[in-house]
Design a protein around this motif. Structure first.
Motif: not given
Length: 130
Positions: A77-83, A59-61, A51-54
């Protein structure tokens, strides 16, 4: 609704709607998206709905690498966690996916085809930022 589309030479060949809280990607047949490739870990990555804040309905993924051997990339780009943002390209192993958020897409925008100097070769280009 958002979805990811598997790409082959830039063309969407498979589409998977993101209609559940978590979508797993990997080499295990238990994963929601199964990739039969030895460079993909058994449980490689997960896409989560947050859930997107505010915002009560937005919804954000996020994509989260699950400690895979070869990593997860977003837009190279290598990511570990990315919106994820509309039109992001996700690479897992040798497979590319495009994240499509229909709520953020501009349905009125159509790419213009340009003819190159090479006979029979055409291309599109992004609109420059204003």
């Amino acid at each position: 609704m958002a979805l990811i589309a598997q790409l082959h030479d830039g063309v969407a060949i498979n589409k998977c709607p993101l209609d559940q809280p978590k979508l797993t990607i990997g080499r295990s047949s238990d994963c929601d998206i199964f990739i039969d490739d030895v460079v993909v870990s058994t449980e490689h990555a997960v896409i989560e709905q947050v859930d997107s804040p505010g915002s009560g309905t937005q919804i954000d993924y996020y994509i989260h690498d699950l400690g895979s051997t070869n990593g997860t990339q977003v837009n190279g780009d290598a990511v570990s966690r990315q919106k994820l943002s509309h039109n992001d390209v996700i690479r897992i192993g040798w497979v590319n996916f495009k994240f499509i958020d229909e709520n953020k897409a501009d349905p009125d925008q159509t790419a213009k085809i340009h003819k190159s100097w090479i006979p029979g070769v055409y291309y599109t280009k992004d609109k420059p930022d204003d």
